[in-house]
Write a protein that holds these residues in place. Sequence first.
Motif, PDB file in Angstrom:
ATOM      1  N   GLY A  23      36.382 -85.609  65.223  1.00 60.40           N
ATOM      2  CA  GLY A  23      36.067 -84.491  62.994  1.00 60.40           C
ATOM      3  C   GLY A  23      37.611 -84.432  62.664  1.00 60.40           C
ATOM      4  O   GLY A  23      37.966 -84.659  61.020  1.00 60.40           O
ATOM      5  N   GLU A  78      26.910 -90.230  63.815  1.00 61.08           N
ATOM      6  CA  GLU A  78      26.884 -88.823  64.254  1.00 61.08           C
ATOM      7  C   GLU A  78      26.915 -89.077  65.731  1.00 61.08           C
ATOM      8  O   GLU A  78      27.149 -88.105  66.695  1.00 61.08           O
ATOM      9  CB  GLU A  78      27.123 -87.757  63.339  1.00 61.08           C
ATOM     10  CG  GLU A  78      28.234 -87.807  62.248  1.00 61.08           C
ATOM     11  CD  GLU A  78      29.814 -87.556  63.091  1.00 61.08           C
ATOM     12  OE1 GLU A  78      29.716 -86.619  63.733  1.00 61.08           O
ATOM     13  OE2 GLU A  78      30.532 -88.161  62.356  1.00 61.08           O
ATOM     14  N   TRP A 110      25.946 -80.503  59.498  1.00 59.66           N
ATOM     15  CA  TRP A 110      26.831 -80.491  60.415  1.00 59.66           C
ATOM     16  C   TRP A 110      28.064 -81.891  60.535  1.00 59.66           C
ATOM     17  O   TRP A 110      28.791 -81.088  60.764  1.00 59.66           O
ATOM     18  CB  TRP A 110      25.801 -82.186  61.572  1.00 59.66           C
ATOM     19  CG  TRP A 110      26.356 -82.741  62.207  1.00 59.66           C
ATOM     20  CD1 TRP A 110      27.512 -83.798  62.042  1.00 59.66           C
ATOM     21  CD2 TRP A 110      27.063 -81.739  63.695  1.00 59.66           C
ATOM     22  NE1 TRP A 110      27.676 -84.134  63.447  1.00 59.66           N
ATOM     23  CE2 TRP A 110      27.656 -82.919  64.839  1.00 59.66           C
ATOM     24  CE3 TRP A 110      26.759 -80.495  64.146  1.00 59.66           C
ATOM     25  CZ2 TRP A 110      28.348 -82.920  66.255  1.00 59.66           C
ATOM     26  CZ3 TRP A 110      27.458 -80.771  65.680  1.00 59.66           C
ATOM     27  CH2 TRP A 110      28.143 -81.350  66.297  1.00 59.66           C
ATOM     28  N   HIS A 114      31.371 -80.629  61.126  1.00 56.84           N
ATOM     29  CA  HIS A 114      32.320 -80.659  62.500  1.00 56.84           C
ATOM     30  C   HIS A 114      33.925 -81.933  61.724  1.00 56.84           C
ATOM     31  O   HIS A 114      35.218 -81.444  62.409  1.00 56.84           O
ATOM     32  CB  HIS A 114      31.834 -82.911  62.932  1.00 56.84           C
ATOM     33  CG  HIS A 114      32.601 -83.727  63.157  1.00 56.84           C
ATOM     34  ND1 HIS A 114      32.241 -85.291  63.325  1.00 56.84           N
ATOM     35  CD2 HIS A 114      33.275 -83.606  64.654  1.00 56.84           C
ATOM     36  CE1 HIS A 114      32.963 -85.646  64.289  1.00 56.84           C
ATOM     37  NE2 HIS A 114      33.704 -84.632  64.714  1.00 56.84           N
ATOM     38  N   LEU A 186      29.794 -76.695  69.095  1.00 54.36           N
ATOM     39  CA  LEU A 186      29.757 -77.803  67.646  1.00 54.36           C
ATOM     40  C   LEU A 186      28.588 -79.024  69.295  1.00 54.36           C
ATOM     41  O   LEU A 186      27.097 -79.107  68.817  1.00 54.36           O
ATOM     42  CB  LEU A 186      30.754 -79.206  68.057  1.00 54.36           C
ATOM     43  CG  LEU A 186      30.978 -79.367  66.788  1.00 54.36           C
ATOM     44  CD1 LEU A 186      32.220 -79.945  66.971  1.00 54.36           C
ATOM     45  CD2 LEU A 186      30.325 -78.755  65.535  1.00 54.36           C
TER      46      LEU A 186
END
Length: 429
Positions: A23, A78, A110, A114, A186
């Motif tokens: 990320g 992802e 998201w 991330h 996460l």
Amino acid sequence: MTRALGLLFGGRARRRWIHLILGGALAMPYVLVGSLIVGPLTGVDDVFRSLPLQLGSFAVGLPIASVTSLFPLTRPLESATVRALCGVDADALAAGPARTAAERARTAAWFTLHLGLGGIIAGMSLALPPFAVVLIALPAFAGLRDTRLGLPEVLDHGWVLALSPVAGLAALCALAACAAGCGALLARWAPALLGPTPRDRLAAAETRAADLAVRNRLARELHDSVGHALSAVTLQAGAARRLLDTDPEFVREALAAIEETTRRTVGELDAVLGVLRDGDAPGTAPAPTLASDLEGLLRRTRAGGQTVTATVGLDPAALPALVSREAYRIVQEGLSNALKHAGAPVAVRISAPGGHLEITVENPLGAAPAPRPGGGHGLRGIADRVRLLGGTAQAGPSADIWRLSVRLPLTTPPMAADARPRPLPEGTA
């Protein structure tokens, strides 16, 4: 202690750490774009010489990242990464691209999360380990205390110098704890932001139910058509072997019946496999019916030496196609049970009183189907067929005979009836 170390440095924690580092790597182009905006606004040529300006560039780049996450491949990529590195169950994640506005918004949230957490952990992973190594080695290497390294002069004090290795180890543990915590967050938020919507779950459940229905129907058709054919051929071949020297004419008839049975079964097998090719639309898959093959079914059964009497009180051609097809399979299975377990005459009665089709197959009680390992699938298949047609069925001993009795409506069957497999009830429906 061991559990704590596992949470911080175990295999799952390391994989999630890698996920965060990825990320951070994805965030770098957006940070560079942010620096092109922050630099002119602040009048600084090199924003990376200032930590506040670096953080400002990072903050400006994240909204840009959220916009680029709207590309269709973002969610599948992802999701695949989360499954591989975060240990999230595949069923909790959506495999396809985001289609609705809500799905795109959750994907953007998201992706931003991330890259945001990944950028922070990646920066800490670059900065803290070298600093921690210096603190750990500081007491042993006096040259490291040179102020040109940027270390404060207070480290020259003995008690501070003695504690510097502890501070270095604490820094490494703090980094691991931050990485493990962010990775756990996460992993926890991934199903909510990358997971399927209730509509997607409903569609997937309907697809699985449809696939299961096709498999169940295929199993029933294979059992009824191929199973009956094998039973009939076995009986016909055995009878022909016994009468080979004494009744050549019967042997010729038995061999002709075997040839007809096998040829017809090959055609039925193609039709059954067509259920998979053409779908599970009721009444569309080609299959034998009472109108097309009742006489042939009785003839092939008798060719094996089985005494079968049939009373048909209606015109099979007048039956609805779906009812005629399923009724044929029910009669076929009743005769198959007699072929496997009976050595006495079998009586078949078919009639249509009061708008219903009634089928009865009887043989002496001594020839009733005996329990056998893995057996009984035929009676369950009959139960499934009858239930889907909205009818009733019963099987079991009655006086001195074994009777299979089925009653089917001649109107359109309620195809929405419960289709879960259940055993055929004995005695009463």
